[in-house]
Design a protein around this motif. Sequence first.
Motif, mmCIF file in Angstrom:
data_model
loop_
_atom_site.group_PDB
_atom_site.id
_atom_site.type_symbol
_atom_site.label_atom_id
_atom_site.label_comp_id
_atom_site.label_asym_id
_atom_site.label_seq_id
_atom_site.Cartn_x
_atom_site.Cartn_y
_atom_site.Cartn_z
ATOM 1 N N ALA A 30 0.847 -1.195 0.000
ATOM 2 C CA ALA A 30 0.000 0.000 0.000
ATOM 3 C C ALA A 30 0.885 1.248 0.000
ATOM 4 C CB ALA A 30 -0.904 -0.003 1.228
ATOM 5 N N ILE A 31 0.575 2.186 -0.911
ATOM 6 C CA ILE A 31 1.398 3.389 -1.067
ATOM 7 C C ILE A 31 0.516 4.637 -1.044
ATOM 8 C CG2 ILE A 31 3.122 4.565 -2.490
ATOM 9 C CD1 ILE A 31 3.577 1.894 -3.951
ATOM 10 N N ASP A 32 0.973 5.654 -0.338
ATOM 11 C CA ASP A 32 0.268 6.941 -0.340
ATOM 12 C C ASP A 32 1.269 8.029 0.045
ATOM 13 O OD1 ASP A 32 -3.028 7.677 -0.126
ATOM 14 O OD2 ASP A 32 -1.651 9.192 0.640
ATOM 15 N N LEU A 33 0.963 9.262 -0.358
ATOM 16 C CA LEU A 33 1.795 10.405 0.036
ATOM 17 C C LEU A 33 1.554 10.815 1.479
ATOM 18 C CD1 LEU A 33 1.670 12.797 -3.064
ATOM 19 C CD2 LEU A 33 3.730 11.857 -2.004
ATOM 20 N N ASP A 34 0.352 10.477 1.989
ATOM 21 C CA ASP A 34 -0.064 10.893 3.329
ATOM 22 C C ASP A 34 0.410 9.870 4.361
ATOM 23 O OD1 ASP A 34 -1.638 11.210 5.733
ATOM 24 O OD2 ASP A 34 -2.972 12.516 4.586
ATOM 25 N N GLU A 35 1.284 10.307 5.264
ATOM 26 C CA GLU A 35 1.854 9.385 6.262
ATOM 27 C C GLU A 35 0.791 8.821 7.195
ATOM 28 O OE1 GLU A 35 5.466 9.240 9.583
ATOM 29 O OE2 GLU A 35 5.117 11.066 8.393
ATOM 30 N N ASP A 36 -0.210 9.638 7.543
ATOM 31 C CA ASP A 36 -1.275 9.165 8.439
ATOM 32 C C ASP A 36 -2.054 8.008 7.809
ATOM 33 O OD1 ASP A 36 -0.603 10.983 10.402
ATOM 34 O OD2 ASP A 36 -2.035 12.500 9.709
ATOM 35 N N ARG A 37 -2.336 8.146 6.518
ATOM 36 C CA ARG A 37 -3.051 7.064 5.828
ATOM 37 C C ARG A 37 -2.206 5.803 5.755
ATOM 38 N NH1 ARG A 37 -5.985 9.938 0.583
ATOM 39 N NH2 ARG A 37 -7.656 10.982 1.737
ATOM 40 N N VAL A 38 -0.932 5.988 5.488
ATOM 41 C CA VAL A 38 -0.027 4.835 5.430
ATOM 42 C C VAL A 38 0.010 4.132 6.787
ATOM 43 C CG1 VAL A 38 2.396 4.137 5.185
ATOM 44 C CG2 VAL A 38 1.378 5.752 3.546
ATOM 45 N N ASN A 39 0.086 4.893 7.858
ATOM 46 C CA ASN A 39 0.102 4.309 9.198
ATOM 47 C C ASN A 39 -1.190 3.554 9.495
ATOM 48 O OD1 ASN A 39 2.661 5.309 9.739
ATOM 49 N ND2 ASN A 39 1.893 7.196 10.680
ATOM 50 N N GLU A 40 -2.295 4.076 8.965
ATOM 51 C CA GLU A 40 -3.605 3.441 9.184
ATOM 52 C C GLU A 40 -3.648 2.030 8.592
ATOM 53 O OE1 GLU A 40 -8.292 4.256 7.951
ATOM 54 O OE2 GLU A 40 -6.801 5.855 7.718
ATOM 55 N N TYR A 41 -2.930 1.833 7.469
ATOM 56 C CA TYR A 41 -2.983 0.532 6.789
ATOM 57 C C TYR A 41 -1.733 -0.314 7.025
ATOM 58 C CZ TYR A 41 -7.247 2.020 4.577
ATOM 59 O OH TYR A 41 -8.542 2.416 4.374
ATOM 60 N N ALA A 42 -0.860 0.153 7.896
ATOM 61 C CA ALA A 42 0.394 -0.560 8.146
ATOM 62 C C ALA A 42 0.172 -1.968 8.702
ATOM 63 C CB ALA A 42 1.266 0.244 9.102
ATOM 64 N N MET A 43 -0.902 -2.134 9.486
ATOM 65 C CA MET A 43 -1.182 -3.443 10.085
ATOM 66 C C MET A 43 -2.122 -4.281 9.233
ATOM 67 S SD MET A 43 0.703 -3.368 12.712
ATOM 68 C CE MET A 43 0.154 -4.804 13.617
ATOM 69 N N ILE A 44 -2.615 -3.704 8.134
ATOM 70 C CA ILE A 44 -3.553 -4.423 7.268
ATOM 71 C C ILE A 44 -2.834 -4.951 6.025
ATOM 72 C CG2 ILE A 44 -5.658 -4.205 5.873
ATOM 73 C CD1 ILE A 44 -6.496 -1.938 7.842
ATOM 74 N N ALA A 45 -2.100 -4.069 5.360
ATOM 75 C CA ALA A 45 -1.345 -4.465 4.167
ATOM 76 C C ALA A 45 -0.087 -5.230 4.571
ATOM 77 C CB ALA A 45 -0.964 -3.221 3.371
ATOM 78 N N SER A 46 0.464 -5.977 3.622
ATOM 79 C CA SER A 46 1.730 -6.674 3.875
ATOM 80 C C SER A 46 2.843 -5.663 4.125
ATOM 81 C CB SER A 46 2.095 -7.553 2.668
ATOM 82 O OG SER A 46 1.011 -8.353 2.285
ATOM 83 N N HIS A 47 2.810 -4.578 3.334
ATOM 84 C CA HIS A 47 3.752 -3.475 3.496
ATOM 85 C C HIS A 47 3.003 -2.183 3.176
ATOM 86 C CE1 HIS A 47 6.963 -6.480 3.482
ATOM 87 N NE2 HIS A 47 6.401 -6.972 2.388
ATOM 88 N N ALA A 48 3.304 -1.128 3.904
ATOM 89 C CA ALA A 48 2.696 0.185 3.640
ATOM 90 C C ALA A 48 3.801 1.233 3.687
ATOM 91 C CB ALA A 48 1.610 0.492 4.663
ATOM 92 N N VAL A 49 3.899 2.030 2.614
ATOM 93 C CA VAL A 49 5.002 2.989 2.535
ATOM 94 C C VAL A 49 4.500 4.352 2.062
ATOM 95 C CG1 VAL A 49 6.729 1.211 2.062
ATOM 96 C CG2 VAL A 49 5.584 2.344 0.159
ATOM 97 N N VAL A 50 5.200 5.380 2.504
ATOM 98 C CA VAL A 50 4.969 6.735 2.008
ATOM 99 C C VAL A 50 5.813 6.905 0.750
ATOM 100 C CG1 VAL A 50 5.185 9.195 2.496
ATOM 101 C CG2 VAL A 50 4.587 7.605 4.351
#
Length: 219
Positions: A30-50
């Motif tokens: 999961a990729i997004d420019l918004d760090e808050d959104r990335v943090n929200e999906y960090a435990m759901i996606a295999s990997h989440a990055v800004v």
Amino acid sequence: MKKEFVVIGLGRFGGSIVKALAEEGMEVLAIDLDEDRVNEYAMIASHAVVGDTTDENVLKSLGIRNFDHVIVAIGDNIQSSILTTLMLKELGIGNITVKAQNDYHEKVLRKIGADHVVHPERDMGKRIAHKIVSTNVLDYLELSDEHSIVEIVASDKMIGNSIIDLDIRARFGINIVAVKRGKEIIVSPQAGDIIQKDDILIVIGTDTDINRFEKKVVQ
């Protein structure tokens, strides 16, 4: 084998795709420019990055070429959506699905090589409108600009009749491809099969023909 997906843009649409893929046991970046959104999906996606996916170096550093399918779900920034899609094509990604904001956006996406273009808001609006107009319609899926597949609860006019008696194909130009009967699904039902109470018919055809069928037989 698990398929590996990338979802770019973690708004409501992109976020819901991440959750659904994760629930299916798929590997999701999961990729997004918004760090808050990335943090929200960090435990759901295999990997989440800004990350800024309009930057080719960022995409390369993430190993984007190694993934089976990339979904570009960027929200209101049409320019970023187009640039990201273009970068993905240039990197040789084989399967790209992109969310379009409007018809003009879709035309541009198709010209630059998007494999699939979706209009979630427009398509959901059509599905809801279809279900509101006819209470017998359970679900509606647009297959193309002119063709759809619809789930319809058997009406009183159908119950007790065989498929050949109803003569749906000749009268309306549509096909019953399956019948749901409780937990059973009858695929390619026979002409002599009798429609029973609470049967759900899965019908495919042009939108015009399906609408005629609904007005004459379903409602």
